[in-house]
Design an enzyme around this catalytic site. Structure first.
Site, PDB file in Angstrom:
ATOM      1  N   SER A   1     -73.305  64.661 -45.778  1.00 59.74           N
ATOM      2  CA  SER A   1     -72.937  64.016 -44.521  1.00 59.74           C
ATOM      3  C   SER A   1     -71.932  64.864 -43.759  1.00 59.74           C
ATOM      4  O   SER A   1     -71.073  65.527 -44.363  1.00 59.74           O
ATOM      5  CB  SER A   1     -72.324  62.634 -44.798  1.00 59.74           C
ATOM      6  OG  SER A   1     -71.755  62.086 -43.622  1.00 59.74           O
TER       7      SER A   1
ATOM      8  N   TYR B   1     -66.536  57.064 -48.838  1.00 59.58           N
ATOM      9  CA  TYR B   1     -67.948  57.466 -48.740  1.00 59.58           C
ATOM     10  C   TYR B   1     -68.057  58.975 -48.541  1.00 59.58           C
ATOM     11  O   TYR B   1     -68.805  59.666 -49.250  1.00 59.58           O
ATOM     12  CB  TYR B   1     -68.634  56.731 -47.588  1.00 59.58           C
ATOM     13  CG  TYR B   1     -69.900  57.403 -47.136  1.00 59.58           C
ATOM     14  CD1 TYR B   1     -71.058  57.337 -47.907  1.00 59.58           C
ATOM     15  CD2 TYR B   1     -69.939  58.132 -45.937  1.00 59.58           C
ATOM     16  CE1 TYR B   1     -72.225  57.978 -47.509  1.00 59.58           C
ATOM     17  CE2 TYR B   1     -71.096  58.776 -45.541  1.00 59.58           C
ATOM     18  CZ  TYR B   1     -72.236  58.697 -46.323  1.00 59.58           C
ATOM     19  OH  TYR B   1     -73.377  59.341 -45.933  1.00 59.58           O
TER      20      TYR B   1
ATOM     21  N   LYS C   1     -79.164  48.115 -40.495  1.00 57.53           N
ATOM     22  CA  LYS C   1     -77.881  48.697 -40.858  1.00 57.53           C
ATOM     23  C   LYS C   1     -76.661  47.918 -40.346  1.00 57.53           C
ATOM     24  O   LYS C   1     -75.529  48.326 -40.603  1.00 57.53           O
ATOM     25  CB  LYS C   1     -77.819  50.140 -40.353  1.00 57.53           C
ATOM     26  CG  LYS C   1     -78.751  51.074 -41.107  1.00 57.53           C
ATOM     27  CD  LYS C   1     -78.832  52.456 -40.480  1.00 57.53           C
ATOM     28  CE  LYS C   1     -77.526  53.200 -40.516  1.00 57.53           C
ATOM     29  NZ  LYS C   1     -77.101  53.567 -41.886  1.00 57.53           N
TER      30      LYS C   1
END
Length: 323
Positions: free
Chosen positions: A116, A143, A179
Site C-alpha cells: 500500500s 494497517y 467498503k
C-alpha cells in the site's frame, strides 16, 4: 490455476473480471464473505472454486491443496486504516502473507502481494519504490505498518527478486460498494451529488494549499487490474512497484470530474477538517512510476476525467454497478 485471495473484495473482484476478459477462468477464489454484500462482486465472475480464507490457510499449512497452481495473487487483508488491534493485523496481514509466500515459492509459482502507498507515511521521504529506501519509511497507522512489515520481510529474506509487491495509491472504481466509510471519494461524491446536488470537501489548513487543493494520485481499479494481469504474464518483473498514474490531482478536480460525468454544474462546499486528522493529514501523494515502466509495463493509465467518466457513466448511472 491462479489463486486470488481477497477475491470478493474491491481489487480482487476486478482482477477476476480482468482475467475473465482475457479468457482466464481457471481461478481459485479465497475470501471471507460474512453476512455482507461482497458476494455480489462475484455474481458475474467465472472461476473453478471458492474457499473461505481460514480453510485455505489450513490446507496450505497442511500441504493439502491438491491443485496445480501457477500463481498466487495475495490481495486479502484487513484494510481498514482505523483498525487498532495491531496483534490481529500482524496475524491476519503479516503472518498469513509470509506463510502463503513461502508455500507459493516452494512450488515454483508466481507470487504477487498487495502492499500500500500508506506505507510511505506522511510522505516526508517521498514516494520512491526503491527497496533500498524501506528503512526510512514511517507508516502512520497499524494497517500501513502491517503492509510495510511484509515488504521488510521480503527484503530481509532476499525474496524481492522472486516476487512482486504492489504499492497501490488512491484506487477508485466499480465493486467498492461494500467498503462503507473506506469507499473512495469518487463514490462518496457521486452519492452526495445524486442525493443533495452538492459535494462536501475538506477545507485546507495550510496556506500553500487552497481549499480542496489537497493532492492525491487517483488511479482506476481497472488500471490496477491490468497491471496485475501483466505481472502474472511477466514473472521476470520482480520487486516493489508503485501502482498509480504518476500524476497528482486535487480533490476539487476529482469532484468536478464527477459533476461533469453526471451532467451537473459543480457545487462544492468546504468544511473544516476534524481536529484529530489535521496533524497527520497528507496534502500530497504521487507515485513514482519509473520502476514499473523500466520493468516493461507500457500500457497508459487513464486520465482522472476518463476514469471517472467510465466509473460514473459505465457503472453508477446504470442498472448494474458491478464489473
Amino acid at each position: 490455476m491462479v489463486v486470488i485471495t481477497g477475491a470478493a473484495g474491491f481489487l480482487g473482484s476486478v482482477l477476476c473480471w480482468q482475467l475473465n476478459e482475457l479468457g482466464e477462468d481457471r481461478l481459485l477464489l479465497v475470501d471471507e464473505l460474512g453476512a455482507g454484500e461482497k458476494w455480489r462482486n462475484l455474481v458475474k465472475r467465472r472461476y473453478l472454486d471458492f474457499l473461505p480464507k481460514d480453510e485455505f490457510l489450513r490446507r496450505v499449512k497442511a500441504d493439502a491443496l491438491d491443485l496445480p497452481v501457477r500463481a498466487v495473487v495475495h490481495l486479502g487483508a484487513r484494510s481498514a486504516t482505523t483498525e487498532r488491534d495491531a496483534g490481529f493485523l500482524y496475524e491476519n496481514n503479516v503472518r498469513y502473507a509470509t506463510t502463503l509466500c513461502r508455500w507459493t515459492l516452494a512450488r515454483g509459482a508466481r507470487f504477487l502481494f498487495a502492499s500500500s502507498a500508506a506505507t510511505y507515511g506522511n510522505g516526508e521521504h517521498g514516494f520512491d519504490d526503491d527497496s533500498a529506501r524501506l528503512p526510512v519509511l514511517r507508516p502512520r497507522n497499524a494497517y500501513a505498518w502491517s503492509k510495510h512489515r511484509v515488504d521488510q520481510w521480503l527484503a530481509m529474506e532476499g525474496l524481492l527478486d522472486r516476487v512482486a509487491s504492489l504499492k497501490f495509491f488512491n484506487v477508485f472504481g466499480p465493486n467498492e460498494y461494500h467498503k462503507g466509510p473506506m469507499r473512495s471519494v469518487a463514490l462518496q461524491a457521486f452519492e452526495q451529488i445524486r442525493d443533495a446536488g452538492r459535494v462536501k470537501l475538506f477545507a485546507s489548513h495550510r496556506e500553500d494549499y487552497a481549499d480542496g487543493g489537497q493532492l492525491r494520485d487517483f488511479v482506476s481499479v481497472k488500471d490496477c487490474a491490468a497491471v496485475m494481469a501483466w505481472l502474472l504474464e511477466h514473472p521476470e518483473a520482480c520487486g516493489i512497484f508503485n501502482v498509480g498514474t504518476g500524476q497528482a490531482r486535487s480533490f476539487r478536480d476529482l469532484a468536478t470530474a464527477v459533476f461533469q460525468a453526471m451532467g451537473r454544474e459543480p457545487a462544492i462546499d468546504y468544511i473544516p477538517m476534524p481536529e484529530p486528522l489535521r496533524a497527520g493529514y497528507q496534502y500530497f501523494t504521487q507515485a513514482g512510476m519509473t520502476r514499473l515502466r523500466n520493468a516493461g509495463y507500457a500500457a497508459p493509465f487513464q486520465t482522472l476525467e476518463a476514469a471517472v467518466t467510465d466509473y460514473v457513466q459505465g457503472h453508477l448511472l446504470t442498472d448494474d454497478w458491478y464489473c
